[in-house]
Design a protein around this motif. Structure first.
Motif, short mmCIF file in Angstrom:
data_model
loop_
_atom_site.label_atom_id
_atom_site.label_comp_id
_atom_site.label_asym_id
_atom_site.label_seq_id
_atom_site.Cartn_x
_atom_site.Cartn_y
_atom_site.Cartn_z
N SER A 86 0.83 -1.21 0.00
CA SER A 86 0.00 0.00 0.00
C SER A 86 0.87 1.26 0.00
N LEU A 87 1.92 1.26 0.81
CA LEU A 87 2.84 2.39 0.85
C LEU A 87 3.56 2.55 -0.49
N SER A 88 3.95 1.44 -1.09
CA SER A 88 4.62 1.47 -2.39
C SER A 88 3.70 2.02 -3.48
N MET A 89 2.44 1.63 -3.45
CA MET A 89 1.49 2.14 -4.44
C MET A 89 1.24 3.64 -4.25
N ALA A 90 1.18 4.09 -3.01
CA ALA A 90 1.02 5.53 -2.75
C ALA A 90 2.23 6.30 -3.28
N PHE A 91 3.42 5.74 -3.09
CA PHE A 91 4.64 6.37 -3.57
C PHE A 91 4.64 6.45 -5.11
N ILE A 92 4.23 5.37 -5.76
CA ILE A 92 4.18 5.35 -7.22
C ILE A 92 3.15 6.36 -7.72
N ASP A 93 2.00 6.44 -7.05
CA ASP A 93 0.98 7.41 -7.42
C ASP A 93 1.52 8.84 -7.30
N LEU A 94 2.24 9.10 -6.23
CA LEU A 94 2.83 10.43 -6.05
C LEU A 94 3.88 10.72 -7.13
N CYS A 95 4.66 9.72 -7.50
CA CYS A 95 5.66 9.89 -8.56
C CYS A 95 5.00 10.25 -9.89
N PHE A 96 3.87 9.60 -10.20
CA PHE A 96 3.16 9.93 -11.42
C PHE A 96 2.65 11.36 -11.39
N LYS A 97 2.13 11.80 -10.25
CA LYS A 97 1.60 13.15 -10.14
C LYS A 97 2.70 14.20 -10.23
N LEU A 98 3.88 13.87 -9.73
CA LEU A 98 5.00 14.81 -9.75
C LEU A 98 5.86 14.68 -11.01
N ASN A 99 5.55 13.71 -11.86
CA ASN A 99 6.36 13.41 -13.05
C ASN A 99 7.81 13.09 -12.68
N GLU A 100 7.98 12.33 -11.64
CA GLU A 100 9.30 11.87 -11.20
C GLU A 100 9.49 10.42 -11.60
N PHE A 101 10.72 10.05 -11.91
CA PHE A 101 11.11 8.67 -12.23
C PHE A 101 10.27 8.08 -13.37
N GLN A 102 9.89 8.91 -14.34
CA GLN A 102 9.01 8.46 -15.41
C GLN A 102 9.66 7.36 -16.26
N ASN A 103 10.95 7.45 -16.52
CA ASN A 103 11.61 6.41 -17.31
C ASN A 103 11.59 5.07 -16.59
N ASP A 104 11.91 5.08 -15.30
CA ASP A 104 11.87 3.84 -14.52
C ASP A 104 10.47 3.26 -14.46
N LEU A 105 9.47 4.13 -14.28
CA LEU A 105 8.09 3.65 -14.22
C LEU A 105 7.63 3.09 -15.55
N ASN A 106 8.03 3.71 -16.65
CA ASN A 106 7.65 3.20 -17.97
C ASN A 106 8.27 1.84 -18.24
N VAL A 107 9.53 1.66 -17.84
CA VAL A 107 10.19 0.36 -17.99
C VAL A 107 9.45 -0.69 -17.15
N LEU A 108 9.11 -0.32 -15.93
CA LEU A 108 8.39 -1.23 -15.03
C LEU A 108 7.04 -1.62 -15.62
N LEU A 109 6.30 -0.64 -16.13
CA LEU A 109 4.97 -0.92 -16.68
C LEU A 109 5.05 -1.75 -17.96
N ASN A 110 6.04 -1.50 -18.79
CA ASN A 110 6.20 -2.32 -20.00
C ASN A 110 6.52 -3.76 -19.65
N LYS A 111 7.34 -3.96 -18.64
CA LYS A 111 7.65 -5.31 -18.17
C LYS A 111 6.39 -6.01 -17.66
N LEU A 112 5.57 -5.27 -16.92
CA LEU A 112 4.34 -5.86 -16.38
C LEU A 112 3.31 -6.13 -17.47
#
Length: 139
Positions: A86-112
């Motif tokens: 739950s804490l990890s998902m909140a952190f990821i949600d905050l990263c999306f809102k702040l446009n932080e770590f977008q490259n890492d998140l895109n790699v993660l989502l493509n893998k998933l």
């Protein structure tokens, strides 16, 4: 990718990846915990298609976390009792809102997404193995 899509993808296939992402990046982003991982219940809606009306089928146990970076709030809502996820998902949600770590998140989502495709393919193959061939039954 919108919030509904990425959150469903991570919730279904990416628990471990979300935990690793949070552990790797939590020190580089400043945030405050508004409400720590807390257990709660939420009502589940379903649609009755004959009359096209909504009704509540029951309750589900959830774990909810809210974190904040200045005005932006990240929310992590997970079915069941899983504080770290739950804490990890909140952190990821905050990263999306702040446009932080977008490259890492895109790699993660493509893998998933690839994991999801493989899972759907395996499930489809499993169903097709039990499919009855009526042509063979007539012979």
């Amino acid at each position: 990718m919108d919030r509904k899509e990425w959150s469903a993808l991570i919730a279904r296939y990416g628990r471990q990846e979300a935990l690793e992402f949070y552990e790797k990046n939590k020190e580089t982003l400043d945030f405050d915990v508004i409400s720590g991982p807390e257990l709660g219940l939420t009502m589940v809606k379903m649609r009755e298609h004959a009359q096209n009306s909504l009704f509540y089928i029951g309750e589900v146990l959830i774990t909810e976390t809210k974190i904040r970076n200045q005005e932006d709030v990240g929310v992590g809502l997970i079915k069941g009792e899983d504080y770290e996820f739950s804490l990890s998902m909140a952190f990821i949600d905050l990263c999306f809102k702040l446009n932080e770590f977008q490259n890492d998140l895109n790699v993660l989502l493509n893998k998933l997404k690839e994991t999801e495709k493989e899972s759907v393919k395996a499930h489809t193959n499993k169903i097709l193995q039990t499919k009855v061939s009526f042509d063979m039954m007539n012979d």
